[in-house]
Design a protein around this motif. Sequence first.
Motif, PDB file in Angstrom:
ATOM      1  N   GLU A 161       0.825  -1.209   0.000  1.00 17.54           N
ATOM      2  CA  GLU A 161       0.000   0.000   0.000  1.00 17.54           C
ATOM      3  C   GLU A 161       0.862   1.264   0.000  1.00 17.54           C
ATOM      4  O   GLU A 161       0.592   2.212  -0.755  1.00 17.54           O
ATOM      5  N   GLU A 203       0.974   4.079  -3.082  1.00 20.50           N
ATOM      6  CA  GLU A 203       0.719   5.497  -2.820  1.00 20.50           C
ATOM      7  C   GLU A 203       1.902   6.363  -3.243  1.00 20.50           C
ATOM      8  O   GLU A 203       1.724   7.442  -3.819  1.00 20.50           O
ATOM      9  N   LEU A 233      -6.491   4.364  -6.327  1.00 17.03           N
ATOM     10  CA  LEU A 233      -5.533   5.462  -6.400  1.00 17.03           C
ATOM     11  C   LEU A 233      -6.188   6.646  -7.102  1.00 17.03           C
ATOM     12  O   LEU A 233      -7.113   6.468  -7.899  1.00 17.03           O
TER      13      LEU A 233
END
Length: 181
Positions: free
Chosen positions: A126, A130, A157
């Motif tokens: 994760e 990001e 996203l």
Amino acid sequence: MRVITGTARGRRLKELPGLATRPTTDKVKESLFNIVQFDIEGRKVLDLFGGTGQLGIEALSRGAEHVTFVDLSKAAAGVIRENVKVCGFSERAQVLQGDALAFLSGCREKFGLVFLDPPYESGLLEKTLETIAAIDIMAGNGIIVCESAVERELPALDAPYEKGREYRYGKIKITLYRRNV
């Protein structure tokens, strides 16, 4: 563990001893490359959390222009270098030993294909997704391929990134993200 197809087809790859790495099984690797087979040739590829380097090497064998491998482990980086050399891809590969997030924060390249296969319970998947989206290292129509445990739900996203299909193979899930132009 072997290269499935392409110019290095059939080459056996060295594995890391012990249980510190979890190489992608041949069945999952073959399915993964069937999914992205038309999105490899001529692209720059990033294999984060490289392990043995098998995903990036498979991409090179199938016509990727260049692959950058990153792994925190000194032993893994050494095995990747050996595997790249055995397959004859040293001129089209760069192997870096270091932290994946630190690499991304200093990255100034654009990649057409990124493989993410960190340790499942580390939370790195994760964070890495990001960071990739925030820094925007993907080329237009670039694809991010994530391997995770089947029960893990990966985040959406922000645009221009779009979460795509998920593919399940027993206890393993492959999730695709695409950067729309």
